[in-house]
Design a protein around this motif. Structure first.
Motif, PDB file in Angstrom:
ATOM      1  N   PRO A  30       1.046  -1.185   0.087  1.00 40.71           N
ATOM      2  CA  PRO A  30       0.207  -0.083  -0.509  1.00 40.71           C
ATOM      3  C   PRO A  30       0.985   1.314  -0.362  1.00 40.71           C
ATOM      4  O   PRO A  30       1.921   1.182   0.486  1.00 40.71           O
ATOM      5  CB  PRO A  30      -0.642   0.195   1.531  1.00 40.71           C
ATOM      6  N   ALA A  54       3.729  -1.487   6.492  1.00 45.11           N
ATOM      7  CA  ALA A  54       2.410  -1.411   5.923  1.00 45.11           C
ATOM      8  C   ALA A  54       2.089  -2.824   5.492  1.00 45.11           C
ATOM      9  O   ALA A  54       2.759  -3.851   5.357  1.00 45.11           O
ATOM     10  CB  ALA A  54       1.899  -0.644   4.775  1.00 45.11           C
ATOM     11  N   VAL A  56      -1.642  -5.867   3.130  1.00 50.36           N
ATOM     12  CA  VAL A  56      -3.213  -5.942   2.992  1.00 50.36           C
ATOM     13  C   VAL A  56      -2.838  -7.045   2.880  1.00 50.36           C
ATOM     14  O   VAL A  56      -2.581  -8.385   3.746  1.00 50.36           O
ATOM     15  CB  VAL A  56      -2.593  -6.200   0.526  1.00 50.36           C
ATOM     16  N   PRO A  65      -5.491  -2.540   2.558  1.00 44.43           N
ATOM     17  CA  PRO A  65      -4.232  -2.003   2.793  1.00 44.43           C
ATOM     18  C   PRO A  65      -4.630  -1.684   4.596  1.00 44.43           C
ATOM     19  O   PRO A  65      -5.492  -1.395   4.647  1.00 44.43           O
ATOM     20  CB  PRO A  65      -4.011  -0.790   2.653  1.00 44.43           C
TER      21      PRO A  65
END
Length: 81
Positions: A30, A54, A56, A65
């Motif tokens: 993301p 980050a 997902v 995300p």
């Protein structure tokens, strides 16, 4: 003769370019907007790219995300979920 060759090359390749431009991204990490994105675990603004993480996750509407301001928050989130 040379102009005809260029014309046919463009005519044959143009649909491939148009198809490629219309596709959605296949995934990947993301995008983090530093100074604007908020950590989903602690609600702090993500401002330092050295520590930001980050991932997902598969949500009800497809891939979603999740952005964190550090690795510790991401690990806490993964343990809880």
């Amino acid at each position: 003769m040379m102009r005809e060759g260029r014309f046919y090359a463009i005519a044959l390749l143009w649909p491939l370019f148009a198809i490629g431009c219309g596709r959605e991204p296949d995934g990947g990490p993301p995008e983090i907007h530093y100074g604007d994105s908020v950590c989903v675990e602690c609600d702090m603004i993500v401002s330092d790219e050295r520590f930001a993480t980050a991932l997902v996750v598969e949500g009800a509407r497809g891939p979603e995300p999740r952005i964190f301001d550090d690795l510790g928050d991401m690990l806490h989130y993964e343990v809880r979920h």
